[in-house]
Design a protein around this motif. Structure first.
Motif, short mmCIF file in Angstrom:
data_model
loop_
_atom_site.label_atom_id
_atom_site.label_comp_id
_atom_site.label_asym_id
_atom_site.label_seq_id
_atom_site.Cartn_x
_atom_site.Cartn_y
_atom_site.Cartn_z
N VAL A 134 0.83 -1.21 0.00
CA VAL A 134 0.00 0.00 0.00
C VAL A 134 0.87 1.25 0.00
O VAL A 134 0.61 2.20 -0.76
N GLU A 135 1.90 1.27 0.84
CA GLU A 135 2.79 2.44 0.92
C GLU A 135 3.49 2.72 -0.40
O GLU A 135 3.49 3.83 -0.91
N ALA B 208 2.77 1.54 -3.44
CA ALA B 208 1.80 1.84 -4.51
C ALA B 208 1.36 3.30 -4.44
O ALA B 208 1.28 3.98 -5.46
N ALA B 209 1.08 3.78 -3.23
CA ALA B 209 0.65 5.18 -3.07
C ALA B 209 1.76 6.13 -3.53
O ALA B 209 1.47 7.12 -4.22
N LEU B 210 3.00 5.84 -3.18
CA LEU B 210 4.12 6.68 -3.61
C LEU B 210 4.24 6.70 -5.13
O LEU B 210 4.61 7.72 -5.72
N GLY C 26 1.74 6.19 -7.21
CA GLY C 26 0.51 6.65 -7.84
C GLY C 26 -0.28 5.56 -8.55
O GLY C 26 -0.98 5.82 -9.52
N SER D 44 -2.55 1.63 -7.87
CA SER D 44 -3.30 0.91 -6.83
C SER D 44 -2.44 -0.22 -6.26
O SER D 44 -1.53 -0.74 -6.92
N ALA D 45 -2.75 -0.57 -5.03
CA ALA D 45 -2.05 -1.68 -4.39
C ALA D 45 -2.28 -2.97 -5.17
O ALA D 45 -1.38 -3.80 -5.29
N ALA E 62 9.72 5.49 -6.69
CA ALA E 62 9.20 5.24 -5.34
C ALA E 62 10.13 4.32 -4.55
O ALA E 62 10.26 4.46 -3.33
#
Length: 84
Positions: free
Chosen positions: A31-32, A34-36, A38, A40-41, A66
């Motif tokens: 999750v971390e 993927a968010a960095l 941009g 989805s997980a 990322a």
């Protein structure tokens, strides 16, 4: 448009890419990272498991940034070794 099936070599390269990204992620959560990047997980999970064996260049570039991994490093690790 229907995509042609992947060759065994493309499938192996996708699995290898997933392994490299998973190793670079280390202890960080999907999750971390993927968010960095941009994305989805679930997309990252599919890339790491080889279910998306040919992700878009910009997706890989975002993941490399990322994860603080150079695209050159990934390209060299994914390139087939020359047969001698």
């Amino acid at each position: 448009m229907v995509r042609p099936p992947m060759t065994p070599q493309e499938r192996r390269r996708g699995e290898h890419l997933g392994t490299l990204l998973r190793q670079a992620r280390g202890e960080r959560s999907i999750v971390e990272v993927a968010a960095l990047a941009g994305i989805s997980a679930e997309t990252l999970r599919k890339i790491e498991t080889g279910r998306i064996a040919t992700p878009a260049f910009f997706t890989i570039a975002a993941l490399a940034e990322a994860l603080d991994v150079s695209l050159d490093h990934l390209a060299l690790r994914l390139s087939p070794t020359p047969q001698g």
